[in-house]
Design an enzyme around this catalytic site. Structure first.
Site, PDB file in Angstrom:
ATOM      1  N   ASN A 402      30.966  22.171  39.557  1.00  0.00           N
ATOM      2  CA  ASN A 402      30.492  20.834  39.886  1.00  0.00           C
ATOM      3  C   ASN A 402      29.536  20.870  41.083  1.00  0.00           C
ATOM      4  OD1 ASN A 402      30.651  17.884  39.385  1.00  0.00           O
ATOM      5  ND2 ASN A 402      31.502  17.835  41.454  1.00  0.00           N
ATOM      6  N   ASP A 403      30.049  21.072  42.262  1.00  0.00           N
ATOM      7  CA  ASP A 403      29.214  21.006  43.462  1.00  0.00           C
ATOM      8  C   ASP A 403      28.119  22.060  43.479  1.00  0.00           C
ATOM      9  OD1 ASP A 403      30.754  18.930  44.317  1.00  0.00           O
ATOM     10  OD2 ASP A 403      32.023  20.131  45.622  1.00  0.00           O
TER      11      ASP A 403
END
Length: 475
Positions: A402-403
């Site tokens: 995600n990040d």
């Protein structure tokens, strides 16, 4: 054994350690580096036993007093526990296991220093200070690692903890601990203050103070920053071992401890850079202790696609990049990913992996996971290696990350991760994102990549999805 031979064997041991650390820096030589370091440790242990004449201390009348008997029992017991534990642990549990290993390293140094205090005469001020610092650093590494283990495993410290005026509390604990080390180092059993055994009180306060400091230092730090903390605690465990070497006058312990401490500190700084963190802010401002929401505004609904439709795009792709994350470890999808890679390569596609330094829950987590599935080392590329090529990639497959692929790190100055280096997957022609659902990742940040025009979501268990994609190549 003469002093000259002892020094020669210590030097050989140190050479193995240095070479082993060097080889650990690359994926394809890491296994050999681990072996070299193990050989160096074996040589060091045998040399220490010979130097202290432990092997020749046979006592036929009271066999329980034979030192080598207890040493052998400890080695066998530790080896059995370590082998069984490491064999049973899943890859998702590896970060917390490493955290515990760091803690045990700090605890062992602490116990060595305590033993030195109780069984030998007090040395000079330098030796006393070294012993006190061994206790201090080992204690912080131990309790800090226990907290990291609890956060990562979810078995303790599940909720975010905020300590009011924590920097003031930590500073008070730190200076009380240093004062206690000074008391132990300067004063003897007979002292001008008239306090009996003041040096014992100094040691006791040092132990308690730094055990508490390890807890208060790590507990406010959020789980998303635990990879950096694990690296830092690893550096502390090495530093504790180095000071223990000074305290007991053991050269090889000083060298090996310095190697571990220095490499751990370098890795910590690399991880901070990869997460756009300042290490001082991480410790003193508790970045990551609270999850932050993404940018304001309503994001459009991500587009989704069936596995069959995704296969049509993959079948035509000539250049594919896979971006792994913690979700791949949770789904245990590494072997399915390797199968998909083989199918893509048989179909004429070039396949590479773009691995971010903080993908997963510890340094090198994804590398170890993919190596377990026999993915060739040359396919495991860093984000810096792959980013210049991303514009030419036909398909990027993001599995549980995600990040590390969030374009807000580049485009949104108001984002908490702005400035963080990422894998530029958004530049690829088509992006497949494998997720269980529509929730945010570990940090709680929304990812605008998921709603880009070139991005489609493949919802479901990552292992099942990848397996189905691979199976489509057989039909």
């Amino acid at each position: 054994m003469s002093d000259l031979i002892i020094k020669i064997f210590y030097m050989i041991s140190c050479i193995f350690f240095i070479r082993g650390i060097k080889l650990l820096g690359k994926t394809d030589t890491a296994r050999k580096g681990n072996l070299y370091s193990s050989i160096g440790m074996l040589i060091a242990i045998v040399t220490v036993l010979c130097q202290n004449e432990v092997l020749g201390s046979w006592n036929a009348e009271n066999w329980i007093c034979n030192g080598y008997l207890w040493i052998s029992a400890a080695i066998i017991l530790g080896s059995v526990i370590g082998a069984v534990w490491s064999k049973k642990v899943e890859m998702t549990g590896m970060p917390q296991l490493v955290a515990l290993f760091n803690g045990f390293g700090g605890l062992s140094s602490l116990l060595v220093a305590m033993t030195q205090y109780f069984v030998t005469e007090k040395g000079d001020v330098f030796t006393s200070v070294s012993l006190g610092l061994t206790i201090a650093i080992g204690a912080v590494a131990f309790t800090g690692s226990v907290v990291a283990w609890g956060k990562l495993s979810g078995k303790a410290f599940k909720k975010n903890v905020s300590i009011p005026a924590k920097n003031v509390i930590n500073a008070v604990l730190f200076f009380i601990g240093l004062a206690s080390i000074a008391v132990y180092s300067v004063f003897g059993a007979e002292n001008m203050l008239g306090i009996v055994h003041i040096e014992l009180y100094g040691i006791a306060v040092t132990v308690v103070t730094f055990l508490v400091l390890g807890f208060t230092l790590v507990i406010p730090i959020g789980g998303g920053d635990m990879p950096v903390i694990i690296s830092f605690l690893n550096a502390l465990s090495g530093l504790a071992a180095a000071f223990a070497g000074f305290a007991i006058n053991n050269t090889v312990l000083v060298v090996s401890g310095c190697l571990v401490g220095a490499s751990g500190l370098i890795l910590t700084l690399i991880m901070c850079k990869a997460m756009n963190r300042k290490f001082s802010n991480l410790l003193f401002k508790s970045f990551g202790a609270k999850k932050k929401s993404g940018a304001s505004g309503t994001l459009k609904e991500p587009a989704s696609m069936s596995v069959e439709d995704a296969y049509v795009i993959l079948e035509a792709a000539k250049n594919v990049v896979i971006v792994p994350g913690y979700g791949m470890a949770v789904a245990q999808a590494q072997h399915a990913v390797k199968e998909l890679c083989d199918k893509l390569e048989a179909n004429g596609a070039e396949v590479n992996f773009a691995i971010h330094p903080v993908a997963g829950r510890m340094p090198g987590h994804m590398n170890v996971l993919l190596a377990e599935a026999n993915v060739p080392y040359e396919q495991l590329k860093t984000a810096d290696e792959m980013n210049p090529q991303m514009g030419n990639v036909d398909v990027a497959i993001i599995i549980g990350a995600n990040d590390v692929v969030n374009p807000d790190a580049i485009h949104d100055e108001n984002s908490p991760i702005y400035g963080m280096p990422i894998v530029n997957a958004f530049e690829c022609k088509t992006v497949f994102v494998l997720k269980r659902g529509k929730g945010t990742g570990f940090s709680g940040l929304e990812n605008p990549l998921f709603t880009n025009d070139n991005t489609v979501m493949l919802y479901g268990d990552a292992k099942a999805t990848v397996t189905q994609l691979a199976a489509e190549f057989n039909s």
